[in-house]
Design a protein around this motif. Structure first.
Motif, PDB file in Angstrom:
ATOM      1  N   ASP A  98      -0.770  -0.734 -12.558  1.00  0.00           N
ATOM      2  CA  ASP A  98      -0.937   1.306 -12.923  1.00  0.00           C
ATOM      3  C   ASP A  98      -0.004   1.524 -11.953  1.00  0.00           C
ATOM      4  OD1 ASP A  98      -2.961  -0.142 -11.644  1.00  0.00           O
ATOM      5  OD2 ASP A  98      -4.184   1.697 -11.786  1.00  0.00           O
ATOM      6  N   VAL A  99       0.371   1.434 -11.219  1.00  0.00           N
ATOM      7  CA  VAL A  99       0.816   2.387  -9.412  1.00  0.00           C
ATOM      8  C   VAL A  99       2.069   2.274 -10.005  1.00  0.00           C
ATOM      9  CG1 VAL A  99       0.962   2.430  -7.241  1.00  0.00           C
ATOM     10  CG2 VAL A  99      -1.164   1.239  -7.858  1.00  0.00           C
ATOM     11  N   LEU A 100       2.584   1.311 -10.401  1.00  0.00           N
ATOM     12  CA  LEU A 100       4.262   1.294 -10.464  1.00  0.00           C
ATOM     13  C   LEU A 100       4.402   2.732 -11.184  1.00  0.00           C
ATOM     14  CD1 LEU A 100       3.989  -1.826 -10.111  1.00  0.00           C
ATOM     15  CD2 LEU A 100       5.280  -1.029  -8.700  1.00  0.00           C
ATOM     16  N   PRO A 101       4.490   2.705 -12.557  1.00  0.00           N
ATOM     17  CA  PRO A 101       5.191   3.835 -13.235  1.00  0.00           C
ATOM     18  C   PRO A 101       4.891   5.299 -12.150  1.00  0.00           C
ATOM     19  CG  PRO A 101       3.677   2.538 -14.953  1.00  0.00           C
ATOM     20  CD  PRO A 101       3.866   1.942 -13.209  1.00  0.00           C
ATOM     21  N   ARG A 144       2.667   2.510   2.630  1.00  0.00           N
ATOM     22  CA  ARG A 144       2.520   3.220   4.054  1.00  0.00           C
ATOM     23  C   ARG A 144       2.338   1.671   4.431  1.00  0.00           C
ATOM     24  NH1 ARG A 144      -2.900   6.080   0.825  1.00  0.00           N
ATOM     25  NH2 ARG A 144      -2.041   8.073   0.893  1.00  0.00           N
ATOM     26  N   LYS A 145       2.173   0.724   3.760  1.00  0.00           N
ATOM     27  CA  LYS A 145       2.081  -0.638   4.967  1.00  0.00           C
ATOM     28  C   LYS A 145       2.979  -2.239   3.539  1.00  0.00           C
ATOM     29  CE  LYS A 145      -0.194  -3.260   8.555  1.00  0.00           C
ATOM     30  NZ  LYS A 145       0.791  -3.263   8.611  1.00  0.00           N
ATOM     31  N   MET A 146       2.823  -2.328   4.212  1.00  0.00           N
ATOM     32  CA  MET A 146       2.962  -4.126   3.146  1.00  0.00           C
ATOM     33  C   MET A 146       2.433  -5.369   3.932  1.00  0.00           C
ATOM     34  SD  MET A 146       6.606  -3.804   1.688  1.00  0.00           S
ATOM     35  CE  MET A 146       6.986  -5.187   0.742  1.00  0.00           C
ATOM     36  N   SER A 147       1.599  -6.000   3.741  1.00  0.00           N
ATOM     37  CA  SER A 147       1.001  -6.912   4.540  1.00  0.00           C
ATOM     38  C   SER A 147       0.879  -8.474   3.082  1.00  0.00           C
ATOM     39  CB  SER A 147      -0.374  -6.914   5.147  1.00  0.00           C
ATOM     40  OG  SER A 147      -1.247  -6.239   3.571  1.00  0.00           O
ATOM     41  N   VAL A 148       0.686  -9.376   3.793  1.00  0.00           N
ATOM     42  CA  VAL A 148       1.380 -10.522   2.865  1.00  0.00           C
ATOM     43  C   VAL A 148      -0.250 -11.447   3.599  1.00  0.00           C
ATOM     44  CG1 VAL A 148       2.220 -13.177   3.405  1.00  0.00           C
ATOM     45  CG2 VAL A 148       3.747 -11.228   3.978  1.00  0.00           C
ATOM     46  N   ASP A 150       0.759  -1.138  -0.238  1.00  0.00           N
ATOM     47  CA  ASP A 150       0.004  -0.165   0.032  1.00  0.00           C
ATOM     48  C   ASP A 150       0.801   1.434  -0.148  1.00  0.00           C
ATOM     49  OD1 ASP A 150      -2.215   1.985   0.134  1.00  0.00           O
ATOM     50  OD2 ASP A 150      -1.904   1.607   2.121  1.00  0.00           O
ATOM     51  N   THR A 151       0.318   2.243  -1.242  1.00  0.00           N
ATOM     52  CA  THR A 151       1.786   3.124  -1.245  1.00  0.00           C
ATOM     53  C   THR A 151       1.117   4.317  -1.359  1.00  0.00           C
ATOM     54  OG1 THR A 151       1.139   3.632  -3.495  1.00  0.00           O
ATOM     55  CG2 THR A 151       3.459   1.810  -2.749  1.00  0.00           C
ATOM     56  N   SER A 152       1.321   5.366  -0.966  1.00  0.00           N
ATOM     57  CA  SER A 152       0.630   7.020  -0.800  1.00  0.00           C
ATOM     58  C   SER A 152       0.278   7.099  -2.384  1.00  0.00           C
ATOM     59  CB  SER A 152       1.580   8.094  -0.913  1.00  0.00           C
ATOM     60  OG  SER A 152       2.473   8.238  -1.778  1.00  0.00           O
ATOM     61  N   LYS A 153       0.877   6.430  -3.648  1.00  0.00           N
ATOM     62  CA  LYS A 153      -0.147   6.585  -4.569  1.00  0.00           C
ATOM     63  C   LYS A 153      -1.400   5.359  -5.285  1.00  0.00           C
ATOM     64  CE  LYS A 153       2.603   9.923  -6.439  1.00  0.00           C
ATOM     65  NZ  LYS A 153       3.474  10.254  -6.969  1.00  0.00           N
ATOM     66  N   GLY A 154      -0.943   4.648  -4.542  1.00  0.00           N
ATOM     67  CA  GLY A 154      -2.417   3.080  -4.301  1.00  0.00           C
ATOM     68  C   GLY A 154      -1.541   2.167  -4.185  1.00  0.00           C
ATOM     69  N   ASP A 198       7.020  -0.622   6.671  1.00  0.00           N
ATOM     70  CA  ASP A 198       6.186   0.573   6.283  1.00  0.00           C
ATOM     71  C   ASP A 198       6.898   1.780   6.888  1.00  0.00           C
ATOM     72  OD1 ASP A 198       4.374  -2.236   6.761  1.00  0.00           O
ATOM     73  OD2 ASP A 198       3.367  -2.020   8.988  1.00  0.00           O
ATOM     74  N   GLY A 199       5.528   2.456   6.191  1.00  0.00           N
ATOM     75  CA  GLY A 199       6.618   3.904   6.576  1.00  0.00           C
ATOM     76  C   GLY A 199       7.662   4.459   5.640  1.00  0.00           C
TER      77      GLY A 199
END
Length: 196
Positions: A178-181, A190-194, A49-53, A81-82
């Protein structure tokens, strides 16, 4: 009751019995197939989860077991995270994994040196010819020695055969490509989860 009627009833009962037996066998086989599929291990999927999607990538524990276990453990303890994206090169890659990237005052150092990691490298390179650097490949960055890869990872934004054989590819983007570019240096993870 005539012999013809008795024969018809016997045939009818035989058909009902045969149908019941087939239905039971079908039920048992269906249950077995579902139970077998449910018991098979699934590859962990990491949600970013990033600030862009948000995007997701599937991991390859069968081909890079130590790398996947290492990254999954870091994700579960909230290591990423962060943090911020510290490298974003359009048409090439997006990279993160330096804990110092949370501190804007240390931006000049992001991604460099021994402090740019968790401090516990994977220890072995798990480079494979099976998983190459195609669009959306997720791989481990390293400081020049593949076994020293630690917490920094990147996603390729195009096919990059020049990276094959040099870095461990341990996953593939499966959602939110589509978020990556759109990600740029300084954007927040923001957060990574599994999902297992």
């Amino acid at each position: 009751m005539t012999a013809t009627t008795k024969t018809r009833r016997a045939r009818s009962n035989t058909k009902k019995s045969l149908f019941s037996s087939c239905a039971f066998v079908t039920f048992v086989l269906s249950w077995f197939v579902v139970a077998t599929l449910a018991a098979q291990p699934r590859n962990p999927v990491i949600i970013v989860d990033t600030s862009k999607g948000t995007f997701e990538f599937e991991t390859y524990p069968a081909d890079a077991p130590k790398t996947v276990a290492h990254v999954v453990a870091l994700v579960k303890r909230g290591f990423y995270d962060g943090q911020r994206v510290h490298r974003a090169l359009p048409g090439f890659l997006v990279q993160w994994g330096d804990p110092r990237s949370r501190d804007r005052a240390r931006e000049e150092d992001w991604g460099r040196g021994p402090e740019a990691s968790s401090g516990k490298p994977v220890g072995v390179p798990e480079i494979s010819r099976k998983h190459l650097h195609g669009l959306g490949a997720v791989a481990m960055a390293h400081p020049g020695v593949p076994g020293q890869a630690d917490s920094q990872m990147y996603v390729t934004l195009a096919d990059r055969p020049d990276l094959n054989g040099k870095y461990t590819v341990f996953g593939q983007v499966i959602a939110g490509a589509d978020v990556l570019p759109r990600l740029e240096r300084g954007d927040v993870i923001r957060k990574m989860s599994v999902k297992e």
